[in-house]
Write an enzyme that holds these catalytic residues in place. Sequence first.
Site, PDB file in Angstrom:
ATOM      1  N   ASP A  20       9.537  21.511 -67.270  1.00 22.12           N
ATOM      2  CA  ASP A  20       8.618  21.685 -66.155  1.00 22.12           C
ATOM      3  C   ASP A  20       8.329  20.283 -65.598  1.00 22.12           C
ATOM      4  OD1 ASP A  20       6.375  22.700 -64.569  1.00 22.12           O
ATOM      5  OD2 ASP A  20       5.123  21.781 -66.111  1.00 22.12           O
ATOM      6  N   PHE A  21       7.734  20.187 -64.416  1.00 25.54           N
ATOM      7  CA  PHE A  21       7.407  18.863 -63.870  1.00 25.54           C
ATOM      8  C   PHE A  21       5.919  18.524 -64.062  1.00 25.54           C
ATOM      9  CE2 PHE A  21       6.188  15.792 -60.684  1.00 25.54           C
ATOM     10  CZ  PHE A  21       7.208  14.866 -60.734  1.00 25.54           C
ATOM     11  N   ASP A  22       5.058  19.200 -63.298  1.00 26.48           N
ATOM     12  CA  ASP A  22       3.624  18.830 -63.277  1.00 26.48           C
ATOM     13  C   ASP A  22       2.958  19.041 -64.635  1.00 26.48           C
ATOM     14  OD1 ASP A  22       2.622  18.488 -60.222  1.00 26.48           O
ATOM     15  OD2 ASP A  22       4.277  19.915 -60.341  1.00 26.48           O
ATOM     16  N   ASP A 197       3.651  22.908 -69.867  1.00 27.10           N
ATOM     17  CA  ASP A 197       2.231  22.636 -70.134  1.00 27.10           C
ATOM     18  C   ASP A 197       1.295  23.761 -69.735  1.00 27.10           C
ATOM     19  OD1 ASP A 197       2.606  22.135 -67.276  1.00 27.10           O
ATOM     20  OD2 ASP A 197       0.543  21.416 -67.342  1.00 27.10           O
TER      21      ASP A 197
END
Length: 259
Positions: A20-22, A197
């Site tokens: 994932d990124f954020d 996250d």
Amino acid sequence: MSAPLAPVVANAPNALLVLDFDGTISHIVDHPDDAVAIEGVIDVLTDLTSYLRVAFITGRPVEWLVARMSPLAEHGVEFIGLHGHERLRDGVIVPHRDAAPWRDVIDEVHTNVIAVAPEGVIVEPKGLGLAIHWRTAPEAQDWIRSFVAQSVAETGLVAHPGRFAMELRPPVDLDKGHAMDELIEEHHPGAVAFFGDDLVDLPAVFAMRRHRDTPSAAFYVASHEGPQQMADAADVVLNGPDDAMAVLVALRADLAARG
Ligand SMILES: [Mg+2]
């Protein structure tokens, strides 16, 4: 090395690393547009592409990710955006086959709303979605709600309420689990690792687990607002994006040592 990553190292180059990124490789910030990848992570991921397959599954549009991570696309990193609704293929953003037919419908509503919206209304195209904001035109809220209701009735698009906005999206229910399935079924990796996250990452973890013959490792990049369900589902709980970076650096060292 993190023991859950042993199958990933053992199966390289036929191993898949999904991120994932954020909140995973970027710190959570107040304004979503300010999010940036933590320092050095692009270099580490670039190096990792020499040893295994790397992919992003994010809620962001692919275009947004490309603007920040384009060197990775050039190294073959897969970009899947909008929770699986679009994907970068050979440098082109391609909608998921279930969502693709709705692109023309969205474009038509977009053209229509620009022509008739009251002054001050902000229209924001989001690839396969369209957000219509009344933040800067509070008196237009009723007009927007009735325009959206009419569009829903006429087109079959689905309305999603936002903050001072309504968003129209295709009636296609894809999540990160569908995106994970797509990657695994396409590449048949010998092992998979996932870093995420948030609650929206949970379907990706469950999808990975459903492929029982493929060893998998789930890393939960924790934050104070993070969901307990991710901690319960994960093999490893990390204390924020800096720790995720440390795991990726260690993985690179293990893969390099293995040759
Ligand atoms: Mg996230």
